[in-house]
Write a protein that holds these residues in place. Sequence first.
Motif, mmCIF file in Angstrom:
data_model
loop_
_atom_site.group_PDB
_atom_site.id
_atom_site.type_symbol
_atom_site.label_atom_id
_atom_site.label_comp_id
_atom_site.label_asym_id
_atom_site.label_seq_id
_atom_site.Cartn_x
_atom_site.Cartn_y
_atom_site.Cartn_z
ATOM 1 N N GLN A 1 0.847 -1.180 0.000
ATOM 2 C CA GLN A 1 0.000 0.000 0.000
ATOM 3 C C GLN A 1 0.887 1.235 0.000
ATOM 4 N N ARG A 2 0.260 2.389 -0.213
ATOM 5 C CA ARG A 2 0.974 3.664 -0.173
ATOM 6 C C ARG A 2 0.329 4.544 0.882
ATOM 7 N N GLN A 3 1.167 5.242 1.645
ATOM 8 C CA GLN A 3 0.680 6.270 2.561
ATOM 9 C C GLN A 3 1.414 7.563 2.260
ATOM 10 N N THR A 4 0.653 8.631 2.207
ATOM 11 C CA THR A 4 1.217 9.968 2.112
ATOM 12 C C THR A 4 0.955 10.638 3.451
ATOM 13 N N MET A 5 2.038 11.057 4.107
ATOM 14 C CA MET A 5 1.911 11.652 5.441
ATOM 15 C C MET A 5 2.429 13.085 5.433
ATOM 16 N N LEU A 6 1.676 13.968 6.044
ATOM 17 C CA LEU A 6 2.094 15.349 6.249
ATOM 18 C C LEU A 6 2.343 15.514 7.740
ATOM 19 N N ILE A 7 3.594 15.828 8.082
ATOM 20 C CA ILE A 7 4.018 15.912 9.478
ATOM 21 C C ILE A 7 4.140 17.376 9.863
ATOM 22 N N SER A 8 3.414 17.786 10.900
ATOM 23 C CA SER A 8 3.426 19.171 11.371
ATOM 24 C C SER A 8 4.136 19.272 12.709
ATOM 25 N N GLY A 9 4.701 20.431 12.980
ATOM 26 C CA GLY A 9 5.388 20.693 14.237
ATOM 27 C C GLY A 9 6.785 21.207 13.958
ATOM 28 N N LYS A 10 7.672 20.997 14.921
ATOM 29 C CA LYS A 10 9.082 21.363 14.725
ATOM 30 C C LYS A 10 9.751 20.164 14.059
ATOM 31 N N VAL A 11 9.661 20.136 12.718
ATOM 32 C CA VAL A 11 10.124 18.966 11.976
ATOM 33 C C VAL A 11 11.131 19.314 10.874
ATOM 34 N N GLN A 12 11.442 20.587 10.720
ATOM 35 C CA GLN A 12 12.479 20.978 9.773
ATOM 36 C C GLN A 12 13.684 21.485 10.556
ATOM 37 N N GLY A 13 14.865 21.153 10.068
ATOM 38 C CA GLY A 13 16.084 21.551 10.753
ATOM 39 C C GLY A 13 16.437 20.674 11.942
ATOM 40 N N VAL A 14 15.782 19.519 12.055
ATOM 41 C CA VAL A 14 16.026 18.603 13.179
ATOM 42 C C VAL A 14 16.366 17.196 12.686
ATOM 43 N N VAL B 1 6.710 16.728 17.132
ATOM 44 C CA VAL B 1 5.632 16.447 16.188
ATOM 45 C C VAL B 1 4.295 16.839 16.804
ATOM 46 N N ASP B 2 3.566 17.700 16.104
ATOM 47 C CA ASP B 2 2.228 18.092 16.541
ATOM 48 C C ASP B 2 1.161 17.186 15.947
ATOM 49 N N MET B 3 1.326 16.839 14.657
ATOM 50 C CA MET B 3 0.291 16.056 13.987
ATOM 51 C C MET B 3 0.881 15.288 12.808
ATOM 52 N N VAL B 4 0.355 14.080 12.613
ATOM 53 C CA VAL B 4 0.657 13.275 11.431
ATOM 54 C C VAL B 4 -0.662 13.045 10.714
ATOM 55 N N ASN B 5 -0.798 13.631 9.535
ATOM 56 C CA ASN B 5 -2.005 13.466 8.731
ATOM 57 C C ASN B 5 -1.680 12.478 7.619
ATOM 58 N N ALA B 6 -2.271 11.287 7.675
ATOM 59 C CA ALA B 6 -1.945 10.226 6.718
ATOM 60 C C ALA B 6 -3.140 9.910 5.832
ATOM 61 N N THR B 7 -2.853 9.752 4.542
ATOM 62 C CA THR B 7 -3.859 9.273 3.598
ATOM 63 C C THR B 7 -3.316 8.010 2.936
ATOM 64 N N GLU B 8 -4.212 7.073 2.640
ATOM 65 C CA GLU B 8 -3.797 5.791 2.079
ATOM 66 C C GLU B 8 -4.248 5.672 0.636
ATOM 67 N N GLY B 9 -3.494 4.877 -0.102
ATOM 68 C CA GLY B 9 -3.835 4.614 -1.490
ATOM 69 C C GLY B 9 -3.153 3.348 -1.961
ATOM 70 N N ALA B 10 -3.289 3.087 -3.245
ATOM 71 C CA ALA B 10 -2.673 1.913 -3.844
ATOM 72 C C ALA B 10 -1.203 2.197 -4.141
ATOM 73 N N ALA B 11 -0.371 1.219 -3.896
ATOM 74 C CA ALA B 11 1.056 1.355 -4.206
ATOM 75 C C ALA B 11 1.249 1.368 -5.716
ATOM 76 N N THR B 12 2.225 2.158 -6.163
ATOM 77 C CA THR B 12 2.549 2.218 -7.587
ATOM 78 C C THR B 12 3.778 1.399 -7.922
ATOM 79 N N GLY B 13 4.608 1.101 -6.915
ATOM 80 C CA GLY B 13 5.824 0.350 -7.143
ATOM 81 C C GLY B 13 6.917 1.152 -7.837
ATOM 82 N N GLU B 14 6.769 2.490 -7.845
ATOM 83 C CA GLU B 14 7.720 3.345 -8.571
ATOM 84 C C GLU B 14 9.051 3.549 -7.859
ATOM 85 N N PHE B 15 9.128 3.193 -6.573
ATOM 86 C CA PHE B 15 10.338 3.471 -5.790
ATOM 87 C C PHE B 15 11.185 2.219 -5.629
#
Length: 91
Positions: free
Chosen positions: A4-17, A71-85
């Motif tokens: 499966q594929r998950q796309t996650m958007l991570i919010s909070g102090k997550v850049q530069g760490v 990390v303040d929030m992890v927003n995850a959406t699921e989908g079908a894997a493409t196998g591209e990676f």
Amino acid sequence: MSNQRQTMLISGKVQGVYYRASAAEKAQQIGVTGYAQNLSDGRVKLVAEGSPAQLTSFRQWCHDGPPAAEVDMVNATEGAATGEFTGFEVR
């Protein structure tokens, strides 16, 4: 069960760490493929493909991240894997 594929958007102090580099290391340990990318609004975007168990483990790690992250929030959406990676990269 198929991958499966998950796309996650991570919010909070997550850049530069070292969130992206740590996510790539964790993904490689678990066997997940995809990428990590900084977004201009301060969030980190992760696209990951793997088995449901691998993705659950990876998502659980994402809620904590590396030691310096807040990390303040992890927003995850699921989908079908493409196998591209073939691995997990930092973009």
